[in-house]
Design a protein around this motif. Structure first.
Motif, PDB file in Angstrom:
ATOM      1  N   ALA A 182       0.826  -1.202   0.000  1.00  0.00           N
ATOM      2  CA  ALA A 182       0.000   0.000   0.000  1.00  0.00           C
ATOM      3  C   ALA A 182       0.851   1.237   0.000  1.00  0.00           C
ATOM      4  O   ALA A 182       0.539   2.237  -0.646  1.00  0.00           O
ATOM      5  N   ALA A 183       1.967   1.197   0.746  1.00  0.00           N
ATOM      6  CA  ALA A 183       2.843   2.361   0.815  1.00  0.00           C
ATOM      7  C   ALA A 183       3.464   2.657  -0.534  1.00  0.00           C
ATOM      8  O   ALA A 183       3.737   3.806  -0.857  1.00  0.00           O
ATOM      9  N   LEU A 184       3.697   1.609  -1.336  1.00  0.00           N
ATOM     10  CA  LEU A 184       4.375   1.806  -2.611  1.00  0.00           C
ATOM     11  C   LEU A 184       3.432   2.146  -3.744  1.00  0.00           C
ATOM     12  O   LEU A 184       3.871   2.488  -4.841  1.00  0.00           O
ATOM     13  N   VAL A 210      -3.850   7.585   2.258  1.00  0.00           N
ATOM     14  CA  VAL A 210      -3.000   6.411   2.105  1.00  0.00           C
ATOM     15  C   VAL A 210      -2.594   6.256   0.636  1.00  0.00           C
ATOM     16  O   VAL A 210      -3.432   6.282  -0.259  1.00  0.00           O
ATOM     17  N   GLY A 211      -1.294   6.143   0.393  1.00  0.00           N
ATOM     18  CA  GLY A 211      -0.780   5.986  -0.957  1.00  0.00           C
ATOM     19  C   GLY A 211      -0.448   7.282  -1.659  1.00  0.00           C
ATOM     20  O   GLY A 211       0.122   7.258  -2.750  1.00  0.00           O
ATOM     21  N   GLU A 212      -0.775   8.421  -1.054  1.00  0.00           N
ATOM     22  CA  GLU A 212      -0.474   9.702  -1.700  1.00  0.00           C
ATOM     23  C   GLU A 212       1.030   9.945  -1.721  1.00  0.00           C
ATOM     24  O   GLU A 212       1.722   9.719  -0.742  1.00  0.00           O
ATOM     25  N   GLY A 252       8.296   9.449  -1.549  1.00  0.00           N
ATOM     26  CA  GLY A 252       7.706   8.335  -0.832  1.00  0.00           C
ATOM     27  C   GLY A 252       6.203   8.385  -0.868  1.00  0.00           C
ATOM     28  O   GLY A 252       5.603   9.098  -1.685  1.00  0.00           O
ATOM     29  N   SER A 253       5.582   7.625   0.021  1.00  0.00           N
ATOM     30  CA  SER A 253       4.126   7.540   0.094  1.00  0.00           C
ATOM     31  C   SER A 253       3.656   7.691   1.533  1.00  0.00           C
ATOM     32  O   SER A 253       4.300   7.210   2.460  1.00  0.00           O
ATOM     33  N   SER A 254       2.521   8.343   1.673  1.00  0.00           N
ATOM     34  CA  SER A 254       1.902   8.470   2.986  1.00  0.00           C
ATOM     35  C   SER A 254       1.195   7.166   3.341  1.00  0.00           C
ATOM     36  O   SER A 254       0.575   6.522   2.491  1.00  0.00           O
ATOM     37  N   LEU A 255       1.301   6.772   4.598  1.00  0.00           N
ATOM     38  CA  LEU A 255       0.541   5.645   5.130  1.00  0.00           C
ATOM     39  C   LEU A 255      -0.705   6.140   5.853  1.00  0.00           C
ATOM     40  O   LEU A 255      -1.376   5.376   6.547  1.00  0.00           O
TER      41      LEU A 255
END
Length: 294
Positions: free
Chosen positions: A19-21, A184-186, A208-211
């Motif tokens: 999900a993070a990626l 999430v994922g932004e 990166g990505s927001s969790l």
């Protein structure tokens, strides 16, 4: 040397690395247009030596400047983490209890140095606001604020004003202040200037990505392929639109090892506007176009 504070996130471990990626695989938005901020007031970005990403040394602690701010009287400030002016142990994360150096403490601005040194001095400023000192004075009891409100301001000496540019290196922006948090994922973007990279400039820009949000909206949990390292504390984070979303505060251990705790700038700035005594405190937009292309 100051480090991102080690702490264990209390979020339920329901978000996995995939999900993070997801944000990293999303379609990259178009670059934003340059802002209307009067560029004539600031040093050209390519020559400025005091800007987001600048190294800031306080009583031996090394941190990274985040965004540039001004007030009603035209004074100029660089933001960094309140814990960078904390004389206690690196494990202290409760800003309502931890001590802080006094206002007026001298802060040195420096270019990113090598692992063997502090970098070349490019100017000086004074600590004029600390969320930690302020919450202690007010007797703040909101534990989310105590844990995540990690923000301080250093006023740049007048002699150094013409060295300042508000644009985030590599990415450009900010184009404004984020007001609705991250999903999430932004995608998120940052720039760390720690001297521990020993001159490896390629590692300074971070994507990166927001969790998602944490701490009742006071924080964001972020995963980046090149996470923040000691000395990156305080550094700026932009959202997928180039808006200022937060500042690096902690290195977290769960739910994702080496993820970063990012304090929400909108809440931190609103708190400072209410309690710092700095009239007309505001974020300065970057003079350079935001472009999220790594």
């Amino acid at each position: 040397m100051s480090t991102p504070r080690p702490t264990v996130s209390r979020r339920r471990p329901t978000i996995v690395l995939a999900a993070a990626l997801l944000g990293l695989l999303a379609v990259v938005p178009a670059p934003s247009a340059p802002t209307a901020e009067a560029a004539s007031r600031w040093a050209p970005a390519e020559r400025a030596t005091i800007r987001p990403g600048v190294q800031m040394y306080t009583k031996g602690a090394q941190c990274t400047g985040n965004f540039v701010f001004t007030d009603r009287r035209g004074r100029v400030y660089v933001g960094y983490a309140a814990h960078c002016a904390g004389p206690g142990a690196v494990t202290e994360t409760d800003g309502c209890r931890a001590k802080s150096l006094p206002l007026g403490t001298r802060v040195r601005f420096a270019k990113g140095g090598s692992a063997a040194g502090d970098g070349t001095t490019v100017g000086h400023g004074r600590l004029v606001y600390s969320s930690w000192r302020t919450m202690r004075r007010l007797g703040t009891r909101n534990q989310n604020a105590c844990t995540h409100n990690d923000f301080a301001l250093v006023r740049v000496g007048k002699a150094h004003h013409r060295k300042v540019n508000p644009s985030v290196p590599f990415w450009g922006g900010p184009v404004g202040l984020d007001v609705d948090g991250t999903q999430v994922g932004e995608d998120v973007y940052s720039f760390g200037g720690s001297s521990l990279r020993a001159g490896a400039a390629v590692l300074a820009p971070k994507q990166g990505s927001s969790l998602g949000m944490t701490g009742g909206g006071w924080g964001h949990l972020v995963y980046a392929l090149t996470p923040g390292v000691p000395g990156d504390s305080g550094s700026a984070f932009l959202d997928s639109d180039g808006k200022a979303v937060g500042t690096l505060s902690t290195l977290t251990l769960a739910p994702l090892t080496a993820s970063n705790g990012v304090s929400d700038l909108r809440r931190q700035l609103r708190f400072a506007q209410r309690h710092s005594g700095i009239a007309g405190l505001r974020l300065v937009r970057g003079t350079e176009r935001f472009s999220p292309l790594l």
